[in-house]
Each structure stands twice: as C-alpha cells, then as structure tokens.
Design an enzyme around this catalytic site. Structure first.
Site, PDB file in Angstrom:
ATOM      1  N   PHE A 471       2.364  -4.463  -1.434  1.00 24.78           N
ATOM      2  CA  PHE A 471       3.654  -3.799  -1.223  1.00 24.78           C
ATOM      3  C   PHE A 471       4.071  -3.834   0.252  1.00 24.78           C
ATOM      4  O   PHE A 471       4.493  -2.824   0.805  1.00 24.78           O
ATOM      5  CB  PHE A 471       3.610  -2.352  -1.724  1.00 24.78           C
ATOM      6  CG  PHE A 471       2.781  -2.143  -2.960  1.00 24.78           C
ATOM      7  CD1 PHE A 471       3.084  -2.818  -4.139  1.00 24.78           C
ATOM      8  CD2 PHE A 471       1.687  -1.301  -2.963  1.00 24.78           C
ATOM      9  CE1 PHE A 471       2.324  -2.636  -5.285  1.00 24.78           C
ATOM     10  CE2 PHE A 471       0.914  -1.120  -4.100  1.00 24.78           C
ATOM     11  CZ  PHE A 471       1.232  -1.787  -5.259  1.00 24.78           C
ATOM     12  N   HIS A 472       3.996  -5.014   0.882  1.00 27.86           N
ATOM     13  CA  HIS A 472       4.373  -5.158   2.284  1.00 27.86           C
ATOM     14  C   HIS A 472       5.471  -6.208   2.490  1.00 27.86           C
ATOM     15  O   HIS A 472       5.344  -7.066   3.355  1.00 27.86           O
ATOM     16  CB  HIS A 472       3.154  -5.560   3.127  1.00 27.86           C
ATOM     17  CG  HIS A 472       2.052  -4.564   3.163  1.00 27.86           C
ATOM     18  ND1 HIS A 472       0.782  -4.875   3.613  1.00 27.86           N
ATOM     19  CD2 HIS A 472       2.015  -3.251   2.810  1.00 27.86           C
ATOM     20  CE1 HIS A 472       0.017  -3.805   3.536  1.00 27.86           C
ATOM     21  NE2 HIS A 472       0.738  -2.804   3.059  1.00 27.86           N
ATOM     22  N   PRO A 473       6.563  -6.177   1.745  1.00 27.62           N
ATOM     23  CA  PRO A 473       7.595  -7.192   1.968  1.00 27.62           C
ATOM     24  C   PRO A 473       8.287  -7.008   3.319  1.00 27.62           C
ATOM     25  O   PRO A 473       8.652  -5.884   3.688  1.00 27.62           O
ATOM     26  CB  PRO A 473       8.572  -6.963   0.809  1.00 27.62           C
ATOM     27  CG  PRO A 473       8.392  -5.528   0.447  1.00 27.62           C
ATOM     28  CD  PRO A 473       6.942  -5.229   0.677  1.00 27.62           C
TER      29      PRO A 473
END
Length: 537
Positions: A471-473
């Site tokens: 979850f690191h876009p």
C-alpha cells in the site's frame, strides 16, 4: 444548481496525511482563509484507534475507498485490493503505523534529478519539525512536534529468533532505521501514543479545528477544477450529491493521494492528451505525466510453520487467550491488540553489488492466507520481503467522466525483468536466513511458496502468485523540472503551466522512498507549508 460557498485563500482537497498537516500550518496564520475538503467521514469508528483494527478498516467502505487494480500480468492475472483511506486522517487512520523515513540516498537522488531543496540535508529538518519522538530531541529526531513516535508495546520470541538469525547471516543489528541509513535488523518505531493509533487527524487537525479561519467539510467529493486561462479560480465538489463551489483567491492544493490527485486533474482537463481525448474531455492543459510513473512496493509473503515456540496463530483460536489479550489492552494498553501489522523489520541487499539495501522485510508472528482471513491454527511466522526500488512503472487513469467511478489502476508489478530477478533473490535470501541456528532450532517449514519451487524463473512466477502490495503507491504527479516531459510539478510543488495549483502528497515523489511512505508524505507537507508561507509573503 451549484452553490458558491465562499472565497478562500487556500482550498485543500483531502484531509489525509498531507492535508491535515497543511490545514494546521496554513490556518496558524489568522489572515489565511482555509477550506479543507474530505470525501470520507469523521474518524469516529472505534477500530481506527485500536492498532490491530487495521484488519477492520481496510476493505471496509466506511473507511476505505475500496479500489482494486486491474488484472496484472506480472501477478499471473491476479487483481489486488488497493486500500486507500477515506476518512479524516486518510491512510494514517488505516495503515500499519510504521514510522520510516527511507534512506538519505533517496532524497539526494531527488535533488540530483533537478529538484533543488530536496536532498537529505534539506529535508531532515522538516522530518524533525513535526516529530515528537519518545526518546526526545537528538541529532536525527525532534521532540517538539505533533507526530508521536514510540516503540512497540509487544514482543515475540519468534521475532527475536528471526532477528538473531539475520545477525548470524551477517546483517547488523540496529535500533533506529531513521538516521539516513536503514541497513540492519531491528524493531520498527510506530506512530502510536500509549498503545493507541496516532493519526494525522489527531495530531494536526483536531488542535486546529477551533480556529475561525479554518473550515472543514466532510463527505465532499471533488468534481473539477475551474480555470480562467491558465489560473485556478474555483473548485467544484458535491456534498451528498449536491453541487457546490469554492472560489479560490490564492491556491488550490491537491492532497488527495497518489490515486485520487491525478484523477482529479484528468477529470478537469489537465493531463495526457490521448487520455483526455479518449474520454471526450476538453483539454485545458496538456500535461503528459499526470497519472504516469506509478511505483509501489510489492511484498513477497514467505510463510513458515514452526514448532517449540509460540506465535499469535494459536492464541487467536483460544477464547481464554483472546480474553487475556483484550484485558492486556484495556488495562495496560499493551499486548497483541497494540500490534502494527509488522513489528520486526530488516533492510538488506538482494546481492552484494547493491550500493545500499534494496530489500525491506516485515516480519510477523503469524500466518494467514491473506490479510483479513483467520490465522492458521498451527504456530507460524511470515517473512514478507519487498523490492524497495522497483524498476517497473505503471499508471492511474480515470475510468470514465463519472467523478464517482473507480479509477483504472495498473501498477505493472514485476513488469521489468530486473524486478523479477530481485523477487527471486529475495526468496533465496530469506531461505538462507531461516537456515541459521537461531531459527533452525524451531524446525521452520516453508509452505509459501514452498521448498519445491526453485530456479529464478520459477521463483519469480511463484512470487507473482503470492505477492501483495504494501500500500505504498507514489509518483503519479512526479516532481521535476519543466524540461522533464514526464514531470507534473516543480520543486515547489506547483503544477507546471497552471498558476495557483499545487500537488502535495505522495504522488509528487519522483522515485519511491526506501521504506514505508506515510511519514515521507508528512515531510513533503511540512516542507510545502513552509514554501506556501514564503510565497505568500
């Protein structure tokens, strides 16, 4: 009929990690009229505040946008859930609470790519400015800020064993990952206060809400940016599907995140020409990089059964143990309910030729089929490992002109052969660590992906079967000089070619940081607030 609600010096779209800090800093000047818009609701859901509650806030429409990627060829046709916070505090209200800055090298490379003022020495003061570290002021940490950083309040023998095994493999033991170099194995620091999640809504927004010059509107969904020539004049949004408009006398700041910020620009006719033409959107300003350059950390989840040592798995299947955990949290604010998704971290190199660590481990005293599923009944641990610097690049685009339509998200995971090689090497390194005496005595038995899978291509394909996002876009409104055709904002985060418009969130990162991205996003907002104040003066 659209109602104009007033005129503002600053309109901030998104009350997430960046938006809450910006609202605090900008409204500190009583001469600034500040409007903060949030598409989600208030952060009153109890599971937001219990650290282990991330299990109930992700994939929950009350707090999550419920995005999904497209089917990914590199993941052998799988699509992934793509959680993004839809609540005050944004992702800081649903994430893993890990305080991580990345490596000095990350920021020095930003500066070298044509972004003056973004090197490690430049940005360290902004990390410290907002920090309230449990150990007080030091060379690398601040103590006077609002962003609380503490040590975890739970420990596990299995994690201590993994740490010792990593040391036996030659990875140094460290106590602080946030000094500019994060190589080593140690326990993560977390954004909690006395065992409770500490979000940016609590840290920055709540103290500012009583200021008369700050207006917060929740359930406000941005629908478009109004331009007069090449200057922003207003933002349109809907609250409970009722059209409204905010006039902008100063600047519009998109802080909606790496998914939503580029989509808002595209909906407003600012973006890649071909994308806008495809959807019949009038081109207000061609900017080819909007929504491109998507980067994310993909973790390969290796899972092992063990014996002779306790893990969280078996405790969750005992009513007595669950009652003990609940009591420990209720009366002492300690124990498993205070857990971030991962407590132990490790930064290592997939091969010795790497200048700095290019792998990050999140080690967990549990195993499950996927996030949110029940834990297995047997003792086990998970060693999730990600490539910190993926070469693959994806994109985010609007799916239709309907502002409520889910965006089209294509991360292009494992699309580059170099990323597939790193994934295979990461599995091999993990197996070597697990063989070390400190862990070997607990008879670890790999069941994901499985010891029968070997060989680089076979391992890379298996990684595609079991890998998931952390979850690191980032990167979809890339920062860079105007000479860079893929850049969206300049070094002061102003959108190229449009006056009165900035982007301040993870989307401006030209390359992803070497670690968790929440606190780097907060640093970006702190630096942006200082630049906004300078420019106003």
């Amino acid at each position: 009929m659209t109602t104009t609600i007033g005129s503002f010096d600053y309109v901030i779209v998104g009350a997430g990690t960046a938006g809450c800090l910006l609202a605090n800093r900008l409204s500190a000047n009583p001469d600034n009229r500040v409007l903060l818009l949030e598409a989600g609701g208030k952060d009153t859901y109890p599971w937001i505040h219990v650290p282990v509650g991330y299990l109930y806030t992700m994939n929950n429409p009350r707090t999550d946008w419920m995005f999904k990627t497209e089917a990914e060829p590199g993941l052998n046709g799988r699509a992934l859930d793509y959680p993004r916070g839809k609540v005050l505090g944004g992702c800081s209200s649903i994430n893993g609470m890990i305080y991580m800055r990345g490596q000095a090298r990350d920021y020095d490379q930003w500066r070298q790519q044509g972004n003056p003022g973004w090197g490690w020495d430049d940005i360290l003061p902004f990390f410290k400015a907002s920090e309230n570290h449990v150990e007080g002021e030091s060379e690398f940490h601040g103590a006077d800020g609002e962003w609380r950083v503490e040590h975890p309040r739970v420990r596990w023998d299995i994690l201590d064993a993994f740490r010792e095994a990593a040391v036996q493999h030659g990875i140094p033991k460290v106590d602080d990952f946030n000094t500019g170099t994060n190589e080593g194995v140690g326990y993560f620091q977390v954004n909690q206060r006395n065992g409770i999640r500490w979000s940016t809504a609590k840290a920055f927004l709540r103290p500012a809400l009583n200021r008369p010059n700050l207006t917060l509107i929740t359930h406000a969904h941005a629908t478009g940016i109004e331009l007069e020539g090449k200057r922003v004049r207003a933002l349109t949004f809907e609250r409970d599907r009722t059209p409204q408009r905010a006039q902008i006398d100063g600047e519009l700041i998109l802080a909606a995140g790496a998914v939503a910020s580029p989509v808002i620009l595209q909906q407003s006719g600012i973006g890649p020409t071909a994308v806008l033409v495809e959807h019949g959107i009038v081109i207000q300003h061609g900017l080819e990089g909007v929504g491109e350059n998507l980067q994310d950390h993909l973790q390969v989840r290796l899972a092992f059964k063990v014996s002779g040592i306790g893990t969280l798995n078996e405790r969750t299947h005992s009513l007595f143990e669950k009652a003990k955990m609940a009591a420990d949290f209720a009366f002492r604010r300690r124990g498993p309910l205070t857990m971030a998704p991962s407590q132990l971290g490790c930064f290592a190199r997939s091969d010795p030729s790497r200048e700095t660590p290019n792998l990050q481990y999140h080690i967990q005293p549990l195993t499950t089929e996927k996030l949110g599923d029940p834990l297995h009944e047997f003792p086990g641990f998970t060693a999730s490992v990600c490539n910190l610097r993926p070469e693959s690049r994806g994109h985010i685009r609007l799916r239709s002109t309907d502002p409520y339509a889910k965006p089209l998200i294509r991360p292009n995971y494992l699309g580059d052969s170099a990323d597939r090689r790193v994934a295979a090497d990461a599995v091999k390194l993990t197996r070597e660590i697990v063989k070390r005496p400190a862990l070997a005595k607990f008879s670890p038995e790999e069941f994901k992906p499985g010891p029968h899978i070997d060989g680089d291509e076979e391992l890379a394909r298996a990684a595609g079967d079991i890998a998931a996002t952390i979850f690191h876009p980032v990167g979809t409104c890339k920062m860079g000089p105007e000479s860079d055709a893929s850049a969206v904002v300049d070094a002061r985060l102003r959108v190229h070619g449009i006056a009165g418009l900035r982007v301040v969130d993870a989307s401006v990162m030209p390359t992803i940081t070497s670690g968790n991205t929440n606190s780097p996003t907060l640093m970006i907002a702190e630096k942006a607030a200082a630049m906004l104040a300078e420019d106003r003066n």
